[in-house]
Design a protein around this motif. Structure first.
Motif, PDB file in Angstrom:
ATOM      1  N   ASP A 234       0.813  -1.212   0.000  1.00  0.00           N
ATOM      2  CA  ASP A 234       0.000   0.000   0.000  1.00  0.00           C
ATOM      3  C   ASP A 234       0.851   1.270   0.000  1.00  0.00           C
ATOM      4  O   ASP A 234       0.515   2.255  -0.644  1.00  0.00           O
ATOM      5  N   ASP A 235       1.960   1.271   0.741  1.00  0.00           N
ATOM      6  CA  ASP A 235       2.928   2.367   0.687  1.00  0.00           C
ATOM      7  C   ASP A 235       3.891   2.017  -0.440  1.00  0.00           C
ATOM      8  O   ASP A 235       4.853   1.288  -0.250  1.00  0.00           O
ATOM      9  N   CYS A 236       3.636   2.552  -1.625  1.00  0.00           N
ATOM     10  CA  CYS A 236       4.286   2.066  -2.849  1.00  0.00           C
ATOM     11  C   CYS A 236       5.808   2.136  -2.832  1.00  0.00           C
ATOM     12  O   CYS A 236       6.478   1.334  -3.487  1.00  0.00           O
ATOM     13  N   THR A 237       6.376   3.099  -2.099  1.00  0.00           N
ATOM     14  CA  THR A 237       7.831   3.247  -2.096  1.00  0.00           C
ATOM     15  C   THR A 237       8.485   2.545  -0.908  1.00  0.00           C
ATOM     16  O   THR A 237       9.655   2.767  -0.623  1.00  0.00           O
ATOM     17  N   ASN A 238       7.738   1.689  -0.226  1.00  0.00           N
ATOM     18  CA  ASN A 238       8.291   0.931   0.889  1.00  0.00           C
ATOM     19  C   ASN A 238       9.340  -0.049   0.365  1.00  0.00           C
ATOM     20  O   ASN A 238       9.032  -0.964  -0.392  1.00  0.00           O
ATOM     21  N   THR A 239      10.583   0.139   0.772  1.00  0.00           N
ATOM     22  CA  THR A 239      11.683  -0.672   0.240  1.00  0.00           C
ATOM     23  C   THR A 239      11.675  -2.105   0.765  1.00  0.00           C
ATOM     24  O   THR A 239      12.418  -2.946   0.270  1.00  0.00           O
ATOM     25  N   ALA A 240      10.837  -2.380   1.757  1.00  0.00           N
ATOM     26  CA  ALA A 240      10.799  -3.725   2.338  1.00  0.00           C
ATOM     27  C   ALA A 240       9.956  -4.692   1.507  1.00  0.00           C
ATOM     28  O   ALA A 240      10.083  -5.905   1.658  1.00  0.00           O
ATOM     29  N   TYR A 241       9.083  -4.147   0.634  1.00  0.00           N
ATOM     30  CA  TYR A 241       8.179  -5.001  -0.129  1.00  0.00           C
ATOM     31  C   TYR A 241       8.367  -4.803  -1.637  1.00  0.00           C
ATOM     32  O   TYR A 241       8.034  -3.748  -2.178  1.00  0.00           O
ATOM     33  N   PRO A 242       8.882  -5.809  -2.337  1.00  0.00           N
ATOM     34  CA  PRO A 242       9.049  -5.709  -3.790  1.00  0.00           C
ATOM     35  C   PRO A 242       7.686  -5.588  -4.479  1.00  0.00           C
ATOM     36  O   PRO A 242       6.671  -6.076  -3.977  1.00  0.00           O
ATOM     37  N   GLU A 243       7.689  -4.943  -5.628  1.00  0.00           N
ATOM     38  CA  GLU A 243       6.472  -4.812  -6.426  1.00  0.00           C
ATOM     39  C   GLU A 243       6.396  -5.983  -7.397  1.00  0.00           C
ATOM     40  O   GLU A 243       7.391  -6.349  -8.022  1.00  0.00           O
ATOM     41  N   VAL A 244       5.214  -6.562  -7.518  1.00  0.00           N
ATOM     42  CA  VAL A 244       5.076  -7.852  -8.190  1.00  0.00           C
ATOM     43  C   VAL A 244       4.403  -7.731  -9.559  1.00  0.00           C
ATOM     44  O   VAL A 244       3.451  -6.969  -9.741  1.00  0.00           O
ATOM     45  N   TYR A 245       4.914  -8.522 -10.498  1.00  0.00           N
ATOM     46  CA  TYR A 245       4.416  -8.573 -11.869  1.00  0.00           C
ATOM     47  C   TYR A 245       4.123 -10.025 -12.241  1.00  0.00           C
ATOM     48  O   TYR A 245       4.671 -10.960 -11.644  1.00  0.00           O
ATOM     49  N   LEU A 246       3.298 -10.196 -13.235  1.00  0.00           N
ATOM     50  CA  LEU A 246       3.073 -11.518 -13.802  1.00  0.00           C
ATOM     51  C   LEU A 246       4.045 -11.713 -14.960  1.00  0.00           C
ATOM     52  O   LEU A 246       4.182 -10.827 -15.811  1.00  0.00           O
ATOM     53  N   LYS A 247       4.718 -12.838 -15.007  1.00  0.00           N
ATOM     54  CA  LYS A 247       5.585 -13.154 -16.143  1.00  0.00           C
ATOM     55  C   LYS A 247       4.715 -13.524 -17.340  1.00  0.00           C
ATOM     56  O   LYS A 247       3.790 -14.326 -17.225  1.00  0.00           O
ATOM     57  N   ILE A 248       5.026 -12.986 -18.496  1.00  0.00           N
ATOM     58  CA  ILE A 248       4.242 -13.278 -19.687  1.00  0.00           C
ATOM     59  C   ILE A 248       4.623 -14.595 -20.362  1.00  0.00           C
ATOM     60  O   ILE A 248       3.735 -15.342 -20.808  1.00  0.00           O
ATOM     61  N   PRO A 249       5.929 -14.961 -20.471  1.00  0.00           N
ATOM     62  CA  PRO A 249       6.286 -16.197 -21.188  1.00  0.00           C
ATOM     63  C   PRO A 249       5.521 -17.451 -20.763  1.00  0.00           C
ATOM     64  O   PRO A 249       5.121 -18.235 -21.653  1.00  0.00           O
ATOM     65  N   PRO A 250       5.257 -17.708 -19.469  1.00  0.00           N
ATOM     66  CA  PRO A 250       4.516 -18.923 -19.112  1.00  0.00           C
ATOM     67  C   PRO A 250       3.079 -18.955 -19.642  1.00  0.00           C
ATOM     68  O   PRO A 250       2.441 -20.014 -19.630  1.00  0.00           O
ATOM     69  N   PHE A 251       2.573 -17.811 -20.107  1.00  0.00           N
ATOM     70  CA  PHE A 251       1.183 -17.744 -20.559  1.00  0.00           C
ATOM     71  C   PHE A 251       1.056 -17.590 -22.073  1.00  0.00           C
ATOM     72  O   PHE A 251      -0.041 -17.340 -22.582  1.00  0.00           O
ATOM     73  N   LEU A 252       2.152 -17.752 -22.791  1.00  0.00           N
ATOM     74  CA  LEU A 252       2.113 -17.571 -24.242  1.00  0.00           C
ATOM     75  C   LEU A 252       1.160 -18.562 -24.930  1.00  0.00           C
ATOM     76  O   LEU A 252       0.434 -18.193 -25.859  1.00  0.00           O
ATOM     77  N   ARG A 253       1.158 -19.804 -24.474  1.00  0.00           N
ATOM     78  CA  ARG A 253       0.254 -20.800 -25.079  1.00  0.00           C
ATOM     79  C   ARG A 253      -1.209 -20.419 -24.837  1.00  0.00           C
ATOM     80  O   ARG A 253      -2.042 -20.536 -25.734  1.00  0.00           O
ATOM     81  N   TRP A 254      -1.517 -19.933 -23.621  1.00  0.00           N
ATOM     82  CA  TRP A 254      -2.870 -19.518 -23.299  1.00  0.00           C
ATOM     83  C   TRP A 254      -3.278 -18.305 -24.140  1.00  0.00           C
ATOM     84  O   TRP A 254      -4.394 -18.242 -24.647  1.00  0.00           O
ATOM     85  N   ILE A 255      -2.371 -17.362 -24.306  1.00  0.00           N
ATOM     86  CA  ILE A 255      -2.651 -16.169 -25.117  1.00  0.00           C
ATOM     87  C   ILE A 255      -2.932 -16.571 -26.567  1.00  0.00           C
ATOM     88  O   ILE A 255      -3.906 -16.115 -27.180  1.00  0.00           O
TER      89      ILE A 255
END
Length: 259
Positions: A234-255
């Motif tokens: 919630d505190d976006c610049t909090n250095t203790a918590y990395p910001e998370v993304y979804l990897k696209i390559p594992p979903f290429l077949r689904w796409i």
């Protein structure tokens, strides 16, 4: 929208509030060169920017699945895609406003009233095809074997707040450069909420970050599309918590199956 995640510490279980969906916001970034990211999409509800996305075909936009979980999306007829924008508060001649024909969320994202953010991916089928030009382009999907560079430098862009103490979102596209964090560190912090096979993360330096989700916006690493912004503390610049993304390559077949 705040979501509560359960994490464990030496003192037992703690609950962490993370931000997903809602307006995006680039903290500590800079204005992007106009139309330097012609694949970027503004996903809007009643002409209000809510999530980011990317044009992967002339009639498909890729974004985060949780963008449809917000209560104000009960009327999907108001869900629109704006392409070719730099200032989303102006009617620029370069802009194309598109209606959504079909929503295709990954079936494992939400099951039995439980949400799994390691499947936070959705395709939006457009009612009409985008007119491709120098302001509106398709972003190439990555190779299925591509890996995120260890501690590499990536970038993300979006429309939203530029300072954590100012709630009013900006109208101009902003971008920020972020450093990738190791999967080991991300797993240690986010624990069961993080899946190293389908997630990747960046770490804030305390000054720069994506904020309020910037959900659905593309993460570009070494000029390649690799991830989709999913959630952050919630505190976006909090250095203790990395910001998370979804990897696209594992979903290429689904796409490919659904486009």
């Amino acid at each position: 929208m705040l979501t509560m995640f359960e994490c464990k510490s030496g003192n037992g279980v703690i609950y962490v509030f993370v931000t997903v969906g809602m307006e995006n916001g680039i903290i500590g970034g800079k204005q992007a060169r106009p139309h330097s990211r012609p694949y970027l999409a503004s996903i809007q509800h009643k002409r209000h920017h809510t999530c980011g996305g990317m044009l992967i075909k002339n009639d498909y936009v890729l974004t985060s699945a949780h963008c449809l979980n917000l209560s104000e999306f009960s009327g999907r007829s108001h869900f629109e895609i704006v392409l070719g924008a730099h200032n989303i508060n102006q009617k620029e001649k370069t802009q194309q406003r598109m209606q959504v024909k079909k929503y295709i969320r990954h079936p494992l994202f939400e099951q039995n009233n439980k949400i799994n953010y390691s499947y936070d991916i959705m395709l939006l089928k457009l009612k009409t095809k985008a007119k491709l030009n120098k302001f509106v382009e398709v972003v190439p999907l990555p190779n299925k074997n591509v890996e995120a560079p260890a501690h590499g430098i990536c970038s993300i862009a979006g429309w939203g707040i530029t300072k954590s103490n100012i709630e009013k979102p900006a109208s101009i596209l902003y971008e920020v450069t972020l450093k990738l964090q190791s999967n080991k560190e991300c797993e240690k912090i986010w624990q069961i909420n993080y899946n190293s096979a389908r997630n990747m993360c960046t770490i804030s330096n305390g000054r720069e970050a994506f904020c309020k989700g910037d959900s659905g916006s593309p993460l570009i690493c070494e000029s390649k599309l690799l991830g989709i912004a999913s959630y952050t503390f919630d505190d976006c610049t909090n250095t203790a918590y990395p910001e998370v993304y979804l990897k696209i390559p594992p979903f290429l077949r689904w796409i490919k199956k659904h486009t």
